[in-house]
Write a protein that holds these residues in place. Structure first.
Motif, mmCIF file in Angstrom:
data_model
loop_
_atom_site.group_PDB
_atom_site.id
_atom_site.type_symbol
_atom_site.label_atom_id
_atom_site.label_comp_id
_atom_site.label_asym_id
_atom_site.label_seq_id
_atom_site.Cartn_x
_atom_site.Cartn_y
_atom_site.Cartn_z
ATOM 1 N N VAL B 88 -14.056 -13.210 43.648
ATOM 2 C CA VAL B 88 -13.506 -11.818 43.873
ATOM 3 C C VAL B 88 -12.526 -11.795 45.241
ATOM 4 O O VAL B 88 -12.253 -10.778 45.497
ATOM 5 C CB VAL B 88 -14.510 -11.021 43.859
ATOM 6 N N PHE B 290 -6.563 -8.862 43.810
ATOM 7 C CA PHE B 290 -7.237 -8.265 42.744
ATOM 8 C C PHE B 290 -6.475 -8.127 41.546
ATOM 9 O O PHE B 290 -7.069 -8.402 40.313
ATOM 10 C CB PHE B 290 -7.658 -6.656 43.025
ATOM 11 N N ASP B 291 -5.223 -7.836 41.487
ATOM 12 C CA ASP B 291 -4.502 -8.107 40.295
ATOM 13 C C ASP B 291 -4.442 -9.555 39.710
ATOM 14 O O ASP B 291 -4.680 -9.664 38.278
ATOM 15 C CB ASP B 291 -2.846 -7.722 40.287
ATOM 16 N N LEU B 293 -6.831 -11.717 39.853
ATOM 17 C CA LEU B 293 -8.351 -11.849 39.434
ATOM 18 C C LEU B 293 -8.393 -11.233 37.850
ATOM 19 O O LEU B 293 -8.823 -11.562 37.038
ATOM 20 C CB LEU B 293 -9.401 -11.044 40.341
ATOM 21 N N VAL B 294 -7.655 -10.047 37.804
ATOM 22 C CA VAL B 294 -7.367 -9.322 36.637
ATOM 23 C C VAL B 294 -6.837 -10.127 35.523
ATOM 24 O O VAL B 294 -7.279 -10.252 34.424
ATOM 25 C CB VAL B 294 -6.815 -7.957 36.674
ATOM 26 N N LEU B 297 -9.040 -12.942 34.473
ATOM 27 C CA LEU B 297 -10.225 -12.334 33.496
ATOM 28 C C LEU B 297 -9.579 -12.144 32.222
ATOM 29 O O LEU B 297 -10.301 -12.631 31.024
ATOM 30 C CB LEU B 297 -10.741 -11.212 34.170
ATOM 31 N N LEU B 335 -0.958 1.648 38.115
ATOM 32 C CA LEU B 335 -2.444 1.392 38.332
ATOM 33 C C LEU B 335 -3.252 2.103 37.394
ATOM 34 O O LEU B 335 -4.387 1.455 36.929
ATOM 35 C CB LEU B 335 -2.988 1.936 39.844
ATOM 36 N N VAL B 336 -3.035 3.010 37.024
ATOM 37 C CA VAL B 336 -4.027 3.661 35.763
ATOM 38 C C VAL B 336 -3.996 2.807 34.560
ATOM 39 O O VAL B 336 -4.913 2.565 34.022
ATOM 40 C CB VAL B 336 -3.281 5.003 35.572
ATOM 41 N N GLN B 338 -3.080 -0.441 34.396
ATOM 42 C CA GLN B 338 -4.064 -1.655 34.614
ATOM 43 C C GLN B 338 -5.634 -1.287 34.724
ATOM 44 O O GLN B 338 -6.142 -2.250 34.168
ATOM 45 C CB GLN B 338 -3.782 -2.120 36.063
ATOM 46 N N GLY B 339 -5.844 -0.335 35.398
ATOM 47 C CA GLY B 339 -7.323 -0.154 35.350
ATOM 48 C C GLY B 339 -8.015 0.394 33.996
ATOM 49 O O GLY B 339 -8.811 -0.333 33.553
ATOM 50 N N LEU B 340 -7.157 0.849 33.043
ATOM 51 C CA LEU B 340 -7.434 1.253 31.666
ATOM 52 C C LEU B 340 -7.794 -0.165 30.867
ATOM 53 O O LEU B 340 -8.555 -0.377 30.180
ATOM 54 C CB LEU B 340 -6.721 2.096 31.219
ATOM 55 N N VAL B 342 -8.151 -3.336 32.145
ATOM 56 C CA VAL B 342 -9.603 -4.072 32.622
ATOM 57 C C VAL B 342 -10.783 -3.387 32.001
ATOM 58 O O VAL B 342 -11.645 -4.208 31.513
ATOM 59 C CB VAL B 342 -9.546 -3.972 34.013
#
Lengths: 306, 359
Positions: B88, B290-291, B293-294, B297, B335-336, B338-340, B342
């Motif tokens: 992480v 963090f991106d 990492l995403v 994943l 960001l919204v 990306q978050g969705l 993930v």
């Protein structure tokens, strides 16, 4: 000198408060085996919706209610994903943090746009009658926002619940030995759900504290890592509520020192003071301050018969 | 490389790829709805997005440079993840890589090295710094049993504050303070330390980081699928105890795996510094860890997946920035999205397993 110390104690308390609220909530969930990396996102969401609610209604108490509601909704989705869908808790947490940062920034720009930095109705400071005028302790302890006293009461409540109720026992059982707990008839999924919702409730309170009680406005990414700091406090506190609260106070003191030390003519790099909580937490997880025992099933989803 | 990655073109693999794809499309639709809901002109926003992502040599170059940094972090992530280690700490590894590259690049004896060594030495320095940072987490895991998620996360924050420290203190990397208006930043690195461009077109910022990244991607694919080391990583990820009982040096393997993940992050940091930013400042890593990492994943362990995801996020970032400038749609919208993505992908793991008829 004495006055400075009193101010230092007061600002330590003020800075430690959101950490204590969030960390004690997170502790419940972690004892039940669910790690909410999304704590930061919950707090940020709460800070935003708290500010929004307070601003729209003109009533800071309604703002607090909005903050808690928003954070509980986030925690419910987190619980559904980590308990029912058995998703990777870390990934979900990171996703929520990205989403919360994006969504609150976006909504803030859309709703507040031109009126940025507008002051919102905040919570009053409650001077405790008879105590707030005490020469030293008055400044240090008894001129805090009303939410501080409620928050402290909630933390005591969580302590009592974890250690002295059968629900607290169930929480610890499903976090350590979900399989045995299941066989003993403890509903693992339901217990974990409740624990995560408690985290959401407390994180909501913490977020409301930051935007409504402390800063009196919303700014983009205003939690600025407080959620991660609270997670570090749980680790540094060895998953014990007393030590977790103490860790939060220590972290709050380290942050307060960056304003105090220069005033006293002492030159310590700010970066070092800001780094201190994370370094301490690292030492703690390395076992330097005694062997830590994380809940055995932390981050592990449970599925009957597997 | 394609042959390696698609050696199992069966139904399971397709399903695994379909989920991120659906998540991406769904999240983009949500994004469009949000633009519409905020009262902005949707075609305008789309045009600004396309312009910023693909509209010019500059836009394409900048997007690909972003993708390079994301790919490197993602590649490091999937390598360690093969050993069931979740790194992480990409953000912090980028940060220490950037610090090392700045320090070396600003040191005259190195900046004056001939034969391109002025570029290579800071790159290697950044890589080593990242490897060290990742290695600490590996060491803590083996020696103290510390969960690497917790240690890499904490080390990440320490590294971010190290950057802050370095640019706040003139004794470290802050530029000489000539006035009160001197910004807390390092001096810019010399031209000899900057990564050479790739196209010869002065309009395009595209640099040789792309070549380094592609070579490392091929190397990663080979290591993961064709090497003993890759097999050992997989073995220790599946059953650490069995690996140790079989006499393999399990502990060292874990440290090496996290050090490699860190090295990729550190290299990404050095490339970001020497390729585009040229000087160190607070927040230099700006979420790439963090991106990345995403990206790692979402790729589900596939090298090609990492490259594809990184390109997508690279273009998404560029387009988002342009949308903010030209169509007044906050870049936070990306960001919204990306978050969705993930959350949707993480939440659908069980669904995919069921559909695949597996466990």
């Amino acid at each position: 000198m004495e006055e400075m110390l009193a101010i230092f104690i007061a600002s330590t308390l003020r800075l430690a408060m959101p950490l204590m609220l969030a960390a004690s909530g997170e502790l419940v969930s972690e004892r039940a085996g669910v790690l909410n990396l999304s704590l930061e996102g919950m707090m940020l969401t709460a800070a935003f919706f708290g500010a929004l609610g307070s601003w729209a209604s003109g009533n800071p108490y309604l703002g607090v209610a909005c903050a808690i509601l928003a954070s509980v909704v986030v925690s419910a989705v987190q619980a559904w994903l980590s308990v029912n869908l058995r998703a990777n808790q870390l990934v979900v947490g990171i996703g929520f943090n990205i989403l919360a940062l994006g969504a609150t920034t976006l909504l803030y720009r859309i709703i507040f746009g031109g009126l940025s930095r507008e002051e919102i109705p905040g919570l009053p400071k409650l001077a405790v009658k008879g105590l707030s005028d005490l020469p030293f302790a008055g400044t240090a302890f008894f001129q805090q926002s009303v939410i501080v006293y409620v928050g402290l009461a909630l933390i005591v409540l969580i302590w009592a619940m974890l250690n002295h109720t059968s629900f607290g026992l169930s929480v610890r059982a499903v976090g350590d030995e979900p399989r045995s707990a299941d066989k003993a008839g403890i509903p693992v999924a339901a217990t974990r759900w409740k624990a995560v919702l408690i985290t959401g409730f407390m994180a909501g309170f913490a977020g409301a504290f930051i935007s409504i009680a402390d800063i009196h406005t919303f700014t983009e990414n205003m939690t600025n890592g407080a959620g991660y700091l609270a997670l570090a406090a749980v680790i540094f506190g060895g998953w014990n509520i007393g030590r977790t609260v103490a860790a939060c106070l220590l972290f709050g003191a380290a942050t307060a020192l960056q304003f105090q030390l220069p005033a006293m003519g002492i030159n310590v790099p700010t970066a070092f003071l800001l780094m201190l909580p994370y370094l301490l937490a690292l030492l703690a997880v390395a076992g330097v301050v005694g062997r830590l025992e994380p809940p055995t099933s932390l981050t592990l989803p449970f599925q009957r018969g597997k | 490389m394609t042959a390696l990655a698609f050696s199992l073109p069966d139904r399971r693999r397709l399903l695994g790829m379909a989920v991120p794809f659906i998540a991406v499309i769904g999240s983009m639709i949500v994004g469009l709805l949000l633009i519409a809901a905020s009262g902005k002109d949707v075609p305008d926003a789309i045009e600004a997005f396309m312009d910023g992502a693909f509209g010019s040599a500059f836009a394409i170059g900048a997007s690909i440079n972003r993708a390079v940094a994301l790919s490197l972090v993602g590649l490091g992530f999937i390598l360690a993840f093969r050993a069931n280690l979740t790194n992480v700490g990409g953000e912090g590894q980028i940060a220490v890589g950037g610090i090392a590259a700045t320090a070396l690049g600003l040191w005259p004896p190195i900046a004056n090295l001939p034969l391109g060594l002025a570029v290579i030495v800071p790159l290697l320095g950044g890589t080593l710094a990242g490897a060290f940072w990742g290695g600490i987490a590996g060491f803590m895991k083996v020696r103290f049993g510390t969960n690497e998620v917790i240690s890499t996360l904490l080390l990440g924050f320490v590294a971010l504050l190290l950057v802050y420290w370095c640019v706040q203190s003139t004794a470290l990397l802050r530029q000489p303070q000539t006035s009160s208006a001197t910004l807390p930043e390092s001096l810019p690195i010399a031209d000899a330390v900057k990564l050479p461009g790739l196209t010869g077109n002065s309009e395009s910022p595209l640099h040789i980081g792309l070549v380094i990244c592609l070579l490392l991607a091929i190397a990663t694919a080979i290591v993961l699928q064709r090497s003993t080391f890759g097999l050992r990583l997989r073995a220790i990820g599946l059953n650490e105890l069995a690996v140790r009982r079989a006499g393999m040096p399990g502990g060292i393997l874990l440290v090496v795996a996290l050090a490699i993940a860190g090295a990729f992050g550190g290299l990404a940091g050095a490339i970001m510094l020497q390729g585009e930013q040229y000087y160190l400042k607070t927040g230099f890593s700006s979420g790439y860890g963090f991106d990345g990492l995403v990206v790692g994943l979402l790729s589900r362990g596939s090298t090609v997946g990492v490259l594809a995801g990184a390109l997508f996020f690279g273009f998404l970032r560029s387009g988002g920035i342009s949308m903010e400038i030209m169509a007044q749609v906050p870049a936070a919208l990306t960001l919204v999205i990306q978050g969705l993505i993930v959350i949707a992908v993480a939440g659908s793991v069980i669904l995919v397993e069921k559909l695949q008829g597996g466990r």
